[in-house]
Design a protein around this motif. Sequence first.
Motif, mmCIF file in Angstrom:
data_model
loop_
_atom_site.group_PDB
_atom_site.id
_atom_site.type_symbol
_atom_site.label_atom_id
_atom_site.label_comp_id
_atom_site.label_asym_id
_atom_site.label_seq_id
_atom_site.Cartn_x
_atom_site.Cartn_y
_atom_site.Cartn_z
ATOM 1 N N ARG A 291 62.138 86.694 8.266
ATOM 2 C CA ARG A 291 61.782 87.042 6.889
ATOM 3 C C ARG A 291 60.748 88.158 6.840
ATOM 4 O O ARG A 291 60.834 89.081 6.017
ATOM 5 N N LEU A 292 59.773 88.093 7.723
ATOM 6 C CA LEU A 292 58.752 89.143 7.745
ATOM 7 C C LEU A 292 59.321 90.458 8.268
ATOM 8 O O LEU A 292 58.977 91.536 7.767
ATOM 9 N N LEU A 293 60.185 90.375 9.243
ATOM 10 C CA LEU A 293 60.801 91.582 9.792
ATOM 11 C C LEU A 293 61.551 92.349 8.708
ATOM 12 O O LEU A 293 61.571 93.588 8.711
ATOM 13 N N ALA A 294 62.138 91.626 7.775
ATOM 14 C CA ALA A 294 62.898 92.256 6.690
ATOM 15 C C ALA A 294 62.000 92.971 5.689
ATOM 16 O O ALA A 294 62.505 93.720 4.832
ATOM 17 N N LEU A 295 60.683 92.762 5.790
ATOM 18 C CA LEU A 295 59.752 93.365 4.833
ATOM 19 C C LEU A 295 59.128 94.654 5.360
ATOM 20 O O LEU A 295 58.139 95.139 4.817
ATOM 21 N N GLY A 296 59.695 95.219 6.405
ATOM 22 C CA GLY A 296 59.367 96.578 6.825
ATOM 23 C C GLY A 296 58.018 96.801 7.463
ATOM 24 O O GLY A 296 57.255 97.657 6.995
ATOM 25 N N PRO A 297 57.673 96.089 8.542
ATOM 26 C CA PRO A 297 56.403 96.401 9.212
ATOM 27 C C PRO A 297 56.397 97.818 9.765
ATOM 28 O O PRO A 297 57.426 98.335 10.210
ATOM 29 N N ALA A 298 55.213 98.443 9.749
ATOM 30 C CA ALA A 298 55.072 99.767 10.358
ATOM 31 C C ALA A 298 55.014 99.665 11.869
ATOM 32 O O ALA A 298 55.396 100.591 12.579
ATOM 33 N N ALA A 299 54.512 98.529 12.352
ATOM 34 C CA ALA A 299 54.408 98.309 13.792
ATOM 35 C C ALA A 299 54.568 96.825 14.083
ATOM 36 O O ALA A 299 54.268 95.974 13.242
ATOM 37 N N ILE A 300 55.056 96.539 15.275
ATOM 38 C CA ILE A 300 55.203 95.177 15.774
ATOM 39 C C ILE A 300 54.528 95.133 17.127
ATOM 40 O O ILE A 300 54.816 95.972 17.985
ATOM 41 N N ARG A 301 53.604 94.181 17.333
ATOM 42 C CA ARG A 301 52.943 94.055 18.624
ATOM 43 C C ARG A 301 53.091 92.635 19.128
ATOM 44 O O ARG A 301 52.725 91.675 18.462
ATOM 45 N N GLY A 302 53.668 92.496 20.308
ATOM 46 C CA GLY A 302 53.834 91.175 20.882
ATOM 47 C C GLY A 302 54.022 91.257 22.375
ATOM 48 O O GLY A 302 54.155 92.349 22.940
ATOM 49 N N ASN A 303 54.026 90.087 23.022
ATOM 50 C CA ASN A 303 54.333 90.091 24.449
ATOM 51 C C ASN A 303 55.841 90.197 24.644
ATOM 52 O O ASN A 303 56.619 90.191 23.675
ATOM 53 N N ALA A 304 56.270 90.287 25.882
ATOM 54 C CA ALA A 304 57.682 90.536 26.152
ATOM 55 C C ALA A 304 58.578 89.432 25.604
ATOM 56 O O ALA A 304 59.634 89.708 25.012
ATOM 57 N N SER A 305 58.178 88.178 25.780
ATOM 58 C CA SER A 305 59.006 87.070 25.297
ATOM 59 C C SER A 305 59.127 87.085 23.786
ATOM 60 O O SER A 305 60.190 86.782 23.230
ATOM 61 N N GLU A 306 58.036 87.440 23.099
ATOM 62 C CA GLU A 306 58.059 87.499 21.638
ATOM 63 C C GLU A 306 58.960 88.621 21.134
ATOM 64 O O GLU A 306 59.732 88.437 20.186
ATOM 65 N N ILE A 307 58.888 89.783 21.770
ATOM 66 C CA ILE A 307 59.730 90.911 21.354
ATOM 67 C C ILE A 307 61.197 90.610 21.631
ATOM 68 O O ILE A 307 62.072 90.903 20.808
ATOM 69 N N LEU A 308 61.478 90.004 22.766
ATOM 70 C CA LEU A 308 62.860 89.605 23.058
ATOM 71 C C LEU A 308 63.379 88.621 22.021
ATOM 72 O O LEU A 308 64.487 88.781 21.498
ATOM 73 N N ALA A 309 62.586 87.605 21.710
ATOM 74 C CA ALA A 309 63.014 86.600 20.742
ATOM 75 C C ALA A 309 63.189 87.199 19.354
ATOM 76 O O ALA A 309 64.150 86.887 18.645
ATOM 77 N N LEU A 310 62.280 88.066 18.946
ATOM 78 C CA LEU A 310 62.366 88.678 17.624
ATOM 79 C C LEU A 310 63.606 89.554 17.502
ATOM 80 O O LEU A 310 64.208 89.657 16.421
ATOM 81 N N SER A 311 64.010 90.151 18.610
ATOM 82 C CA SER A 311 65.191 91.014 18.593
ATOM 83 C C SER A 311 66.489 90.221 18.665
ATOM 84 O O SER A 311 67.578 90.793 18.546
ATOM 85 N N GLY A 312 66.376 88.918 18.913
ATOM 86 C CA GLY A 312 67.556 88.078 19.011
ATOM 87 C C GLY A 312 68.058 87.874 20.419
ATOM 88 O O GLY A 312 69.068 87.212 20.639
ATOM 89 N N ALA A 313 67.342 88.417 21.403
ATOM 90 C CA ALA A 313 67.742 88.262 22.803
ATOM 91 C C ALA A 313 67.163 86.974 23.383
ATOM 92 O O ALA A 313 66.238 86.377 22.830
ATOM 93 N N ALA A 314 67.685 86.544 24.499
ATOM 94 C CA ALA A 314 67.171 85.357 25.173
ATOM 95 C C ALA A 314 65.789 85.651 25.738
ATOM 96 O O ALA A 314 65.555 86.700 26.330
ATOM 97 N N ALA A 315 64.870 84.703 25.543
ATOM 98 C CA ALA A 315 63.496 84.879 26.025
ATOM 99 C C ALA A 315 63.039 83.596 26.695
ATOM 100 O O ALA A 315 63.595 82.524 26.475
ATOM 101 N N GLN A 316 61.966 83.712 27.500
ATOM 102 C CA GLN A 316 61.483 82.574 28.263
ATOM 103 C C GLN A 316 60.005 82.301 27.996
ATOM 104 O O GLN A 316 59.248 81.979 28.895
ATOM 105 N N GLY A 317 59.592 82.442 26.758
ATOM 106 C CA GLY A 317 58.185 82.241 26.424
ATOM 107 C C GLY A 317 57.723 80.815 26.651
ATOM 108 O O GLY A 317 58.491 79.858 26.548
ATOM 109 N N LYS A 318 56.440 80.665 26.961
ATOM 110 C CA LYS A 318 55.806 79.359 27.133
ATOM 111 C C LYS A 318 54.737 79.240 26.049
ATOM 112 O O LYS A 318 53.593 79.630 26.259
#
Length: 263
Positions: free
Chosen positions: A108-135
């Motif tokens: 829902r937040l992604l659809a509201l047009g952030p200027a920037a996204i900052r996260g670790n690798a697992s978070e960026i993978l998950a947000l993009s819809g890819a498989a991630a292994q976050g703990k």
Amino acid sequence: MPDWGAHLSEMRQCAPLVQNITNYVAMNVMANVLLAAGASPAMVHAVEEAAEFTPLAGALTINIGTPSGPWVAAMEASAQAAQAAGLPWVLDPVAVGATAFRREIGARLLALGPAAIRGNASEILALSGAAAQGKGADSADPVAAAEEAARALACSTGAVVAVTGPVDFVTDGARGWRVTNGHPLMPRVTALGCSLTGLVGAFLAGAEDRAQATVTALAFFGLAGERAGAIAAGPGSFQVALLDALATITPDALTAGARVQAA
């Protein structure tokens, strides 16, 4: 390479007010980091006032670390207010892949047009819809594994995407950079990643090149970590030394010390 110190000089001259809707753990640390760097923090998150406050700020950051229904409503309303006012806002999708609730918030937040996204690798993978292994809020994926997802996410959203870790990766979809500044003690102090998101917001306020501004924020924070690590005895003294370093690094020192390569 750009003059990274010029971005620091511009940020300090502007001393932007940054509204941060962040988690309970991060508020104090994040506010102190922003103050030390030269920005002005506002921790305004109540749904009754958050969106009304947003146009007063130079930038907004949203962190989903400790979400609840009212906080999410405030996040969405403030993101909409930032959009309407033409202000940049930064999304920090903490542990976005951990639960269905967080995945829904992230989408829902992604659809509201952030200027920037900052996260670790697992978070960026998950947000993009890819498989991630976050703990939880920690990454179990290397930064390199998220670079392709970051580029795709940047292209699909128009946001600058920063994947942070031992070697940071930043992209706007067309350009990319790797930042190697930092220190091993940084992950040992809670909320430093969240605080970096606030710093990205400060550098984005008024920036013409948002990708370069984001890179500068990461290099500046990493360089401060290096200086703090050189004198710290452990995580406690490191946190204090980090604040001092953020306050004392000059633009010239940042230009000389930033380790940034095109990717």
